[in-house]
Scaffold this motif. Structure first.
Motif, mmCIF file in Angstrom:
data_model
loop_
_atom_site.group_PDB
_atom_site.id
_atom_site.type_symbol
_atom_site.label_atom_id
_atom_site.label_comp_id
_atom_site.label_asym_id
_atom_site.label_seq_id
_atom_site.Cartn_x
_atom_site.Cartn_y
_atom_site.Cartn_z
ATOM 1 N N THR A 22 0.745 -1.356 -0.100
ATOM 2 C CA THR A 22 -0.097 0.146 -0.402
ATOM 3 C C THR A 22 0.570 1.721 0.313
ATOM 4 O OG1 THR A 22 -1.297 -1.428 0.770
ATOM 5 C CG2 THR A 22 -2.030 1.276 1.222
ATOM 6 N N THR A 23 1.972 1.187 0.872
ATOM 7 C CA THR A 23 3.520 2.337 0.492
ATOM 8 C C THR A 23 3.899 2.228 -0.233
ATOM 9 O OG1 THR A 23 3.104 1.904 3.032
ATOM 10 C CG2 THR A 23 4.839 3.280 2.865
ATOM 11 N N LEU A 65 6.717 -5.535 -5.985
ATOM 12 C CA LEU A 65 7.532 -4.502 -5.816
ATOM 13 C C LEU A 65 9.771 -4.273 -6.646
ATOM 14 C CD1 LEU A 65 7.177 -4.858 -1.521
ATOM 15 C CD2 LEU A 65 6.631 -3.111 -2.818
ATOM 16 N N GLY A 66 9.666 -4.914 -7.817
ATOM 17 C CA GLY A 66 11.270 -4.939 -8.007
ATOM 18 C C GLY A 66 11.116 -3.697 -9.079
ATOM 19 N N ILE A 67 9.941 -3.176 -9.524
ATOM 20 C CA ILE A 67 9.493 -2.199 -10.075
ATOM 21 C C ILE A 67 9.562 -0.401 -10.286
ATOM 22 C CG2 ILE A 67 8.360 -3.995 -12.451
ATOM 23 C CD1 ILE A 67 6.413 -2.786 -11.259
ATOM 24 N N VAL A 68 9.171 -1.177 -8.598
ATOM 25 C CA VAL A 68 9.309 0.374 -7.882
ATOM 26 C C VAL A 68 10.341 1.146 -7.787
ATOM 27 C CG1 VAL A 68 8.230 0.887 -5.057
ATOM 28 C CG2 VAL A 68 7.153 -0.574 -6.180
ATOM 29 N N PRO A 69 10.936 1.993 -7.469
ATOM 30 C CA PRO A 69 11.852 2.833 -7.975
ATOM 31 C C PRO A 69 12.723 2.990 -6.393
ATOM 32 C CG PRO A 69 10.166 4.603 -8.907
ATOM 33 C CD PRO A 69 9.829 3.327 -8.299
ATOM 34 N N GLU A 70 11.941 2.633 -5.392
ATOM 35 C CA GLU A 70 12.346 2.441 -3.943
ATOM 36 C C GLU A 70 13.002 1.148 -3.768
ATOM 37 O OE1 GLU A 70 9.233 5.813 -3.093
ATOM 38 O OE2 GLU A 70 9.770 4.031 -4.470
ATOM 39 N N PHE A 71 12.708 0.503 -4.393
ATOM 40 C CA PHE A 71 13.566 -1.458 -4.170
ATOM 41 C C PHE A 71 13.573 -1.652 -6.176
ATOM 42 C CE2 PHE A 71 9.847 -1.092 -1.022
ATOM 43 C CZ PHE A 71 10.479 -1.127 -0.041
ATOM 44 N N ASP A 72 13.635 -0.401 -6.588
ATOM 45 C CA ASP A 72 14.599 -1.112 -8.017
ATOM 46 C C ASP A 72 15.833 -1.958 -8.068
ATOM 47 O OD1 ASP A 72 15.272 -1.818 -11.254
ATOM 48 O OD2 ASP A 72 14.907 0.524 -11.554
ATOM 49 N N ASN A 73 16.499 -2.207 -8.936
ATOM 50 C CA ASN A 73 17.618 -3.269 -8.774
ATOM 51 C C ASN A 73 18.569 -3.144 -9.832
ATOM 52 O OD1 ASN A 73 20.119 -4.839 -8.746
ATOM 53 N ND2 ASN A 73 19.480 -5.197 -6.759
ATOM 54 N N ALA A 74 19.848 -2.338 -10.038
ATOM 55 C CA ALA A 74 20.587 -1.365 -10.838
ATOM 56 C C ALA A 74 20.827 -3.353 -11.771
ATOM 57 C CB ALA A 74 21.629 -0.739 -11.319
ATOM 58 N N ASP A 80 13.028 -10.854 -8.906
ATOM 59 C CA ASP A 80 14.362 -11.313 -7.889
ATOM 60 C C ASP A 80 14.742 -10.269 -7.454
ATOM 61 O OD1 ASP A 80 16.823 -12.916 -7.191
ATOM 62 O OD2 ASP A 80 18.261 -12.284 -8.684
ATOM 63 N N ALA A 81 14.450 -9.005 -6.923
ATOM 64 C CA ALA A 81 14.429 -7.477 -6.327
ATOM 65 C C ALA A 81 13.368 -7.974 -5.244
ATOM 66 C CB ALA A 81 14.778 -6.737 -7.177
ATOM 67 N N ALA A 82 12.715 -8.329 -5.833
ATOM 68 C CA ALA A 82 10.903 -7.862 -4.989
ATOM 69 C C ALA A 82 10.685 -9.214 -3.988
ATOM 70 C CB ALA A 82 9.556 -8.713 -5.322
ATOM 71 N N GLY A 83 11.280 -10.490 -4.383
ATOM 72 C CA GLY A 83 12.048 -11.751 -3.593
ATOM 73 C C GLY A 83 12.368 -11.649 -2.486
ATOM 74 N N HIS A 84 13.747 -10.120 -2.637
ATOM 75 C CA HIS A 84 14.737 -9.828 -1.580
ATOM 76 C C HIS A 84 14.010 -8.990 -0.674
ATOM 77 C CE1 HIS A 84 17.946 -12.255 -3.205
ATOM 78 N NE2 HIS A 84 18.365 -11.804 -4.095
ATOM 79 N N VAL A 85 12.920 -8.520 -1.301
ATOM 80 C CA VAL A 85 11.863 -8.008 -0.334
ATOM 81 C C VAL A 85 11.407 -8.632 0.840
ATOM 82 C CG1 VAL A 85 9.846 -6.150 0.157
ATOM 83 C CG2 VAL A 85 11.962 -5.453 -1.787
ATOM 84 N N ALA A 86 10.441 -9.935 -0.177
ATOM 85 C CA ALA A 86 9.768 -10.670 0.764
ATOM 86 C C ALA A 86 10.498 -11.135 1.926
ATOM 87 C CB ALA A 86 9.791 -11.930 -0.856
ATOM 88 N N ILE A 87 12.169 -11.794 1.022
ATOM 89 C CA ILE A 87 13.119 -12.550 2.241
ATOM 90 C C ILE A 87 13.386 -11.484 3.400
ATOM 91 C CG2 ILE A 87 15.689 -13.133 2.790
ATOM 92 C CD1 ILE A 87 15.206 -14.434 -0.210
#
Length: 202
Positions: A22-23, A65-74, A80-87
């Motif tokens: 939501t955030t 979440l990996g397409i969100v600028p705050e969690f986007d990975n270079a 994969d980036a979203a999966g690490h947020v989930a971890i």
């Protein structure tokens, strides 16, 4: 089949997933992840799959979440980036290491062309649920009244334009990831032509 048939998990991880989604998500993308969970639960019923409902819910809410600028990975694929947020989130919620890894696996596999349900029931369900919501795959499998109820509760808004642009950006910056395959496979056209875009017009 009704939305009320599917109880949202009331756990620390589930509540945190809702708060994070939501955030950081736009209204269009938030509705997409909510619909993805509901489609996944509906497919679980239709296919008789015994899923871990908390794992499925958390993975569905966090999968983009990996397409969100705050969690986007270079360098990493957005899934994969979203999966690490989930971890990280599930670690904070007290999940055991093996189950944290499962959240990462489910989220990564949602972008596979196909997931064998015998290998990963939750990954399979999220893969076919997101394929429905993005590309319109299996659009007639779930009951029409259920599809209409879900789309009324969680309208598509500007999903086609927003998600199409996000994936195109990912494909350009990270051509070795699944985003390139999605764009080359016509995901922007599929978003526009998705029958879910017009289901409430009838």
């Amino acid at each position: 089949m009704r939305i009320s048939d599917f109880e949202r998990p009331d756990t620390a991880a589930a509540r945190a997933a809702v708060q994070i989604a939501t955030t950081y998500h736009t209204p269009s993308l938030l509705n997409h992840v909510e619909r993805s969970w509901l489609w996944a639960e509906g497919f679980a019923v239709l296919r008789g799959l015994d899923a871990d409902h908390e794992l499925l819910f958390v993975s569905a809410l966090l999968h983009d979440l990996g397409i969100v600028p705050e969690f986007d990975n270079a360098t990493l694929a957005y899934e994969d980036a979203a999966g690490h947020v989930a971890i990280a989130l599930t670690a904070g919620a007290g999940w055991e290491p093996e189950r944290r890894v499962r959240a990462h696996e489910v989220i990564v596999r949602h972008n596979w062309p196909e997931v064998d349900p015998a290998m990963d029931a939750e990954g399979h369900l999220l893969e076919i649920a997101t394929a429905l919501d993005i590309s319109g795959a299996r659009a007639d499998d779930l009951p029409l009244d259920f599809r209409r109820e879900v789309l009324t509760a969680y309208p598509r808004l500007e999903l086609a334009a927003e998600f199409g642009a996000c994936v195109a950006d990912q494909a350009e910056r990270k051509p070795g990831t699944s985003a390139r395959r999605l764009v080359d496979g016509g995901v922007q056209r599929k978003l526009r032509d998705n029958p879910l875009e017009r289901i409430l017009e009838g």
